[in-house]
Design a protein around this motif. Structure first.
Motif, short mmCIF file in Angstrom:
data_model
loop_
_atom_site.label_atom_id
_atom_site.label_comp_id
_atom_site.label_asym_id
_atom_site.label_seq_id
_atom_site.Cartn_x
_atom_site.Cartn_y
_atom_site.Cartn_z
N PRO A 286 0.90 -1.12 0.08
CA PRO A 286 0.01 0.00 -0.22
C PRO A 286 0.90 1.18 0.08
CG PRO A 286 -0.21 -1.12 2.13
CD PRO A 286 0.41 -2.01 1.16
N THR A 287 2.07 1.41 0.60
CA THR A 287 2.94 2.60 0.44
C THR A 287 4.36 2.19 0.02
OG1 THR A 287 3.82 2.14 2.79
CG2 THR A 287 1.58 3.17 2.71
N ILE A 288 4.88 3.22 -0.35
CA ILE A 288 6.30 2.96 -0.84
C ILE A 288 7.24 2.62 0.50
CG2 ILE A 288 7.00 5.46 -0.65
CD1 ILE A 288 8.33 4.85 -3.21
N ASP A 289 6.91 3.35 1.54
CA ASP A 289 7.44 3.06 2.89
C ASP A 289 7.64 1.37 3.24
OD1 ASP A 289 8.40 5.52 3.46
OD2 ASP A 289 6.59 6.10 4.40
N GLU A 290 6.30 0.81 2.89
CA GLU A 290 6.07 -0.67 3.22
C GLU A 290 7.15 -1.30 2.25
OE1 GLU A 290 3.03 -4.25 3.47
OE2 GLU A 290 2.41 -2.18 3.46
N ALA A 291 7.10 -1.19 1.07
CA ALA A 291 7.91 -1.61 0.05
C ALA A 291 9.59 -1.34 0.32
CB ALA A 291 7.56 -0.91 -1.38
N VAL B 95 11.35 -0.12 -7.12
CA VAL B 95 10.03 -0.23 -6.53
C VAL B 95 9.25 0.65 -7.73
CG1 VAL B 95 8.39 0.87 -4.75
CG2 VAL B 95 10.47 0.00 -4.11
N HIS B 96 8.05 0.02 -8.10
CA HIS B 96 7.15 0.64 -9.25
C HIS B 96 5.90 0.79 -8.44
CE1 HIS B 96 9.73 -0.75 -12.56
NE2 HIS B 96 9.96 -2.09 -11.73
N GLY B 97 5.57 1.92 -8.99
CA GLY B 97 3.94 2.36 -8.48
C GLY B 97 2.91 2.02 -9.34
N ASP B 98 1.66 1.65 -8.97
CA ASP B 98 0.53 1.88 -9.95
C ASP B 98 -0.49 2.77 -9.72
OD1 ASP B 98 -1.95 1.25 -11.16
OD2 ASP B 98 -1.56 -1.17 -10.84
N GLU B 99 -0.43 3.91 -10.40
CA GLU B 99 -1.48 4.97 -10.11
C GLU B 99 -2.79 4.36 -10.02
OE1 GLU B 99 -0.57 8.52 -12.62
OE2 GLU B 99 1.64 8.07 -12.30
N GLN B 100 -3.33 3.79 -10.58
CA GLN B 100 -4.67 3.17 -10.81
C GLN B 100 -5.16 2.50 -9.53
OE1 GLN B 100 -5.29 1.05 -14.45
NE2 GLN B 100 -6.96 2.63 -14.97
#
Length: 120
Positions: free
Chosen positions: A18-23, A52-57
């Motif tokens: 759910p968060t970049i911090d968790e990743a 780390v990759h993020g999914d905006e949707q």
């Protein structure tokens, strides 16, 4: 697609964070899985790195662990990552060596017997 046992770049992807911090927090325990003794002499058995990759949707993140090894070992390491992240989706697949050029270069350097003085 089944994993082949060819040596190459593989990606272990931990999805649904759910968060970049968790990743980012998962990097250290996964690094210890890949390299239990960070101060060891010589190269790591498996060159590795993170992104780390993020999914905006979906507003979730994926921690991607790049490794350079055989397919069977990649699958075994993915099982180890699953044990660290039992509530997350973990997949392993062949990666693009162009995206992980440093892993390929690290393997080539470290597979040269005269260069085994570094650590991972």
């Amino acid at each position: 697609m089944p994993i082949k046992d060819d040596r190459g770049v593989y990606e272990i992807q931990v999805r649904g964070l759910p968060t970049i911090d968790e990743a980012l927090a998962l990097q250290e325990p996964i690094a210890r899985l890949l390299c239990p003794e960070p101060e060891h002499s010589g190269p790591c058995d498996v060159p590795w790195g993170f992104t780390v990759h993020g999914d905006e949707q979906s507003h979730t993140h994926t921690l991607v662990v790049g490794i350079y090894t055989e397919g069977t070992r990649a699958a075994n390491l993915a099982d180890g990552v699953r044990s660290i992240t039992p509530d997350k989706s973990v997949d392993v697949a062949a990666g693009n060596s162009g995206n992980w050029a440093t892993l390929v270069e690290q393997f080539q350097i470290e597979s040269n017997p005269s260069s085994h003085s570094s650590s991972c």
